[in-house]
Motif scaffolding. Structure first.
Motif, PDB file in Angstrom:
ATOM      1  N   MET A 213       0.836  -1.179   0.000  1.00 39.76           N
ATOM      2  CA  MET A 213       0.000   0.000   0.000  1.00 39.76           C
ATOM      3  C   MET A 213       0.884   1.247   0.000  1.00 39.76           C
ATOM      4  SD  MET A 213      -3.406   0.386   1.802  1.00 39.76           S
ATOM      5  CE  MET A 213      -4.484   1.613   1.204  1.00 39.76           C
ATOM      6  N   ARG A 214       0.426   2.278  -0.664  1.00 41.12           N
ATOM      7  CA  ARG A 214       1.203   3.515  -0.762  1.00 41.12           C
ATOM      8  C   ARG A 214       0.465   4.663  -0.080  1.00 41.12           C
ATOM      9  NH1 ARG A 214       2.344   4.335  -6.906  1.00 41.12           N
ATOM     10  NH2 ARG A 214       0.100   4.217  -6.911  1.00 41.12           N
ATOM     11  N   ILE A 215       1.220   5.697   0.284  1.00 43.64           N
ATOM     12  CA  ILE A 215       0.621   6.903   0.857  1.00 43.64           C
ATOM     13  C   ILE A 215       1.021   8.100   0.002  1.00 43.64           C
ATOM     14  CG2 ILE A 215       0.497   6.053   3.228  1.00 43.64           C
ATOM     15  CD1 ILE A 215       3.090   7.577   3.812  1.00 43.64           C
ATOM     16  N   LEU A 216       0.134   9.078  -0.034  1.00 39.66           N
ATOM     17  CA  LEU A 216       0.408  10.303  -0.776  1.00 39.66           C
ATOM     18  C   LEU A 216       1.122  11.281   0.140  1.00 39.66           C
ATOM     19  CD1 LEU A 216       0.030  11.938  -3.387  1.00 39.66           C
ATOM     20  CD2 LEU A 216      -2.114  12.787  -2.405  1.00 39.66           C
ATOM     21  N   VAL A 217       2.269  11.767  -0.305  1.00 38.59           N
ATOM     22  CA  VAL A 217       3.030  12.772   0.433  1.00 38.59           C
ATOM     23  C   VAL A 217       3.329  13.930  -0.517  1.00 38.59           C
ATOM     24  CG1 VAL A 217       4.067  11.113   2.013  1.00 38.59           C
ATOM     25  CG2 VAL A 217       5.255  11.689  -0.090  1.00 38.59           C
ATOM     26  N   PHE A 218       3.833  15.008   0.060  1.00 40.19           N
ATOM     27  CA  PHE A 218       4.155  16.185  -0.741  1.00 40.19           C
ATOM     28  C   PHE A 218       5.628  16.511  -0.549  1.00 40.19           C
ATOM     29  CE2 PHE A 218      -0.265  16.191   0.301  1.00 40.19           C
ATOM     30  CZ  PHE A 218      -0.850  16.403  -0.940  1.00 40.19           C
ATOM     31  N   ALA A 219       6.358  16.539  -1.652  1.00 38.98           N
ATOM     32  CA  ALA A 219       7.798  16.803  -1.623  1.00 38.98           C
ATOM     33  C   ALA A 219       8.040  18.298  -1.777  1.00 38.98           C
ATOM     34  CB  ALA A 219       8.496  16.050  -2.748  1.00 38.98           C
ATOM     35  N   LEU A 220       8.839  18.866  -0.879  1.00 41.29           N
ATOM     36  CA  LEU A 220       9.224  20.267  -0.983  1.00 41.29           C
ATOM     37  C   LEU A 220      10.384  20.355  -1.969  1.00 41.29           C
ATOM     38  CD1 LEU A 220       9.086  23.211  -0.090  1.00 41.29           C
ATOM     39  CD2 LEU A 220      10.608  22.625   1.805  1.00 41.29           C
TER      40      LEU A 220
ATOM     41  N   GLU B 217      19.441  23.881 -10.803  1.00 43.87           N
ATOM     42  CA  GLU B 217      19.372  22.665 -10.008  1.00 43.87           C
ATOM     43  C   GLU B 217      18.013  22.583  -9.320  1.00 43.87           C
ATOM     44  OE1 GLU B 217      22.028  20.555  -6.483  1.00 43.87           O
ATOM     45  OE2 GLU B 217      22.319  22.656  -6.938  1.00 43.87           O
ATOM     46  N   THR B 218      17.484  21.371  -9.192  1.00 45.52           N
ATOM     47  CA  THR B 218      16.245  21.132  -8.457  1.00 45.52           C
ATOM     48  C   THR B 218      16.504  20.030  -7.446  1.00 45.52           C
ATOM     49  OG1 THR B 218      14.925  21.718 -10.399  1.00 45.52           O
ATOM     50  CG2 THR B 218      13.815  20.498  -8.655  1.00 45.52           C
ATOM     51  N   GLU B 219      16.166  20.302  -6.172  1.00 50.26           N
ATOM     52  CA  GLU B 219      16.391  19.321  -5.107  1.00 50.26           C
ATOM     53  C   GLU B 219      15.129  19.111  -4.292  1.00 50.26           C
ATOM     54  OE1 GLU B 219      19.953  19.052  -2.639  1.00 50.26           O
ATOM     55  OE2 GLU B 219      20.651  20.808  -3.745  1.00 50.26           O
ATOM     56  N   ASN B 220      14.979  17.904  -3.766  1.00 48.86           N
ATOM     57  CA  ASN B 220      13.900  17.564  -2.856  1.00 48.86           C
ATOM     58  C   ASN B 220      14.425  17.794  -1.441  1.00 48.86           C
ATOM     59  OD1 ASN B 220      12.268  16.150  -1.038  1.00 48.86           O
ATOM     60  ND2 ASN B 220      11.765  14.575  -2.513  1.00 48.86           N
ATOM     61  N   PHE B 221      13.751  18.672  -0.678  1.00 48.77           N
ATOM     62  CA  PHE B 221      14.229  19.009   0.663  1.00 48.77           C
ATOM     63  C   PHE B 221      13.378  18.454   1.779  1.00 48.77           C
ATOM     64  CE2 PHE B 221      17.099  21.895  -1.364  1.00 48.77           C
ATOM     65  CZ  PHE B 221      18.149  21.961  -0.482  1.00 48.77           C
ATOM     66  N   GLY B 222      12.481  17.541   1.498  1.00 53.46           N
ATOM     67  CA  GLY B 222      11.701  16.935   2.571  1.00 53.46           C
ATOM     68  C   GLY B 222      10.347  16.478   2.086  1.00 53.46           C
ATOM     69  N   LEU B 223       9.775  15.547   2.825  1.00 56.41           N
ATOM     70  CA  LEU B 223       8.457  15.010   2.517  1.00 56.41           C
ATOM     71  C   LEU B 223       7.489  15.387   3.633  1.00 56.41           C
ATOM     72  CD1 LEU B 223       9.471  11.421   1.360  1.00 56.41           C
ATOM     73  CD2 LEU B 223       8.940  13.395  -0.080  1.00 56.41           C
TER      74      LEU B 223
ATOM     75  N   LYS C 106      -0.651  21.703   3.380  1.00 51.62           N
ATOM     76  CA  LYS C 106      -0.583  23.036   3.990  1.00 51.62           C
ATOM     77  C   LYS C 106       0.760  23.259   4.675  1.00 51.62           C
ATOM     78  CE  LYS C 106      -5.511  23.586   4.572  1.00 51.62           C
ATOM     79  NZ  LYS C 106      -6.620  23.757   5.512  1.00 51.62           N
ATOM     80  N   ARG C 107       1.272  22.250   5.329  1.00 56.45           N
ATOM     81  CA  ARG C 107       2.582  22.376   5.994  1.00 56.45           C
ATOM     82  C   ARG C 107       3.692  22.521   4.951  1.00 56.45           C
ATOM     83  NH1 ARG C 107       5.022  22.476  10.641  1.00 56.45           N
ATOM     84  NH2 ARG C 107       6.805  21.169  11.138  1.00 56.45           N
ATOM     85  N   CYS C 108       3.610  21.758   3.884  1.00 53.86           N
ATOM     86  CA  CYS C 108       4.597  21.861   2.803  1.00 53.86           C
ATOM     87  C   CYS C 108       4.548  23.260   2.184  1.00 53.86           C
ATOM     88  CB  CYS C 108       4.331  20.784   1.749  1.00 53.86           C
ATOM     89  SG  CYS C 108       5.556  20.755   0.433  1.00 53.86           S
ATOM     90  N   LYS C 109       3.348  23.750   1.925  1.00 56.10           N
ATOM     91  CA  LYS C 109       3.197  25.084   1.322  1.00 56.10           C
ATOM     92  C   LYS C 109       3.715  26.185   2.249  1.00 56.10           C
ATOM     93  CE  LYS C 109      -0.576  26.179  -0.711  1.00 56.10           C
ATOM     94  NZ  LYS C 109      -2.003  26.338  -1.045  1.00 56.10           N
TER      95      LYS C 109
ATOM     96  N   ILE D 289       9.064  11.476   7.098  1.00 53.80           N
ATOM     97  CA  ILE D 289       7.949  12.273   6.589  1.00 53.80           C
ATOM     98  C   ILE D 289       7.473  13.178   7.714  1.00 53.80           C
ATOM     99  CG2 ILE D 289       5.643  12.207   5.599  1.00 53.80           C
ATOM    100  CD1 ILE D 289       6.314   9.415   4.526  1.00 53.80           C
ATOM    101  N   PHE D 290       7.487  14.466   7.456  1.00 57.08           N
ATOM    102  CA  PHE D 290       7.117  15.448   8.473  1.00 57.08           C
ATOM    103  C   PHE D 290       5.627  15.680   8.505  1.00 57.08           C
ATOM    104  CE2 PHE D 290      11.420  16.403   7.047  1.00 57.08           C
ATOM    105  CZ  PHE D 290      12.096  16.321   8.241  1.00 57.08           C
TER     106      PHE D 290
END
Length: 70
Positions: free
Chosen positions: A1-8, A20-26, A31-34, A69-70
Motif C-alpha cells: 500500500m502507498r501513501i500520498l506525500v508532498f515533496a518540498l 538545479e532542483t532538489e527535494n528538501f523533505g516530505l 498546507k505544511r509543505c506550502k 515524513i514530516f
C-alpha cells in the motif's frame, strides 16, 4: 500500500534559468509543505530578487518507507 506525500522542491536559478532542483523533505500535509515553500520563496520580502524558487510536488511513497515524513 502507498501513501500520498508532498515533496518540498527547491530550484536554484541563474539569470532566470533553473540550474538545479532538489527535494528538501516530505510532508503528509500540503498546507505544511506550502508553509515552508512560501517561507523559502518570500524570504527577501520583495526587497531583492533571490535566485531560489520552491513548490510542493505530490508523490506516492510506500507505507513502510524509511524516509522521514514530516
Amino acid at each position: 500500500m502507498r501513501i500520498l506525500v508532498f515533496a518540498l522542491m527547491v530550484e536554484t536559478l541563474n539569470a532566470g534559468v533553473v540550474v538545479e532542483t532538489e527535494n528538501f523533505g516530505l510532508f503528509r500535509d500540503i498546507k505544511r509543505c506550502k508553509f515552508f515553500s512560501k517561507e523559502i520563496s518570500m524570504q527577501s520580502e520583495g526587497l531583492w530578487e533571490i535566485p531560489i524558487r520552491s513548490y510542493c510536488k505530490p508523490q506516492w511513497e510506500p507505507r513502510d518507507t524509511k524516509k522521514e515524513i514530516f
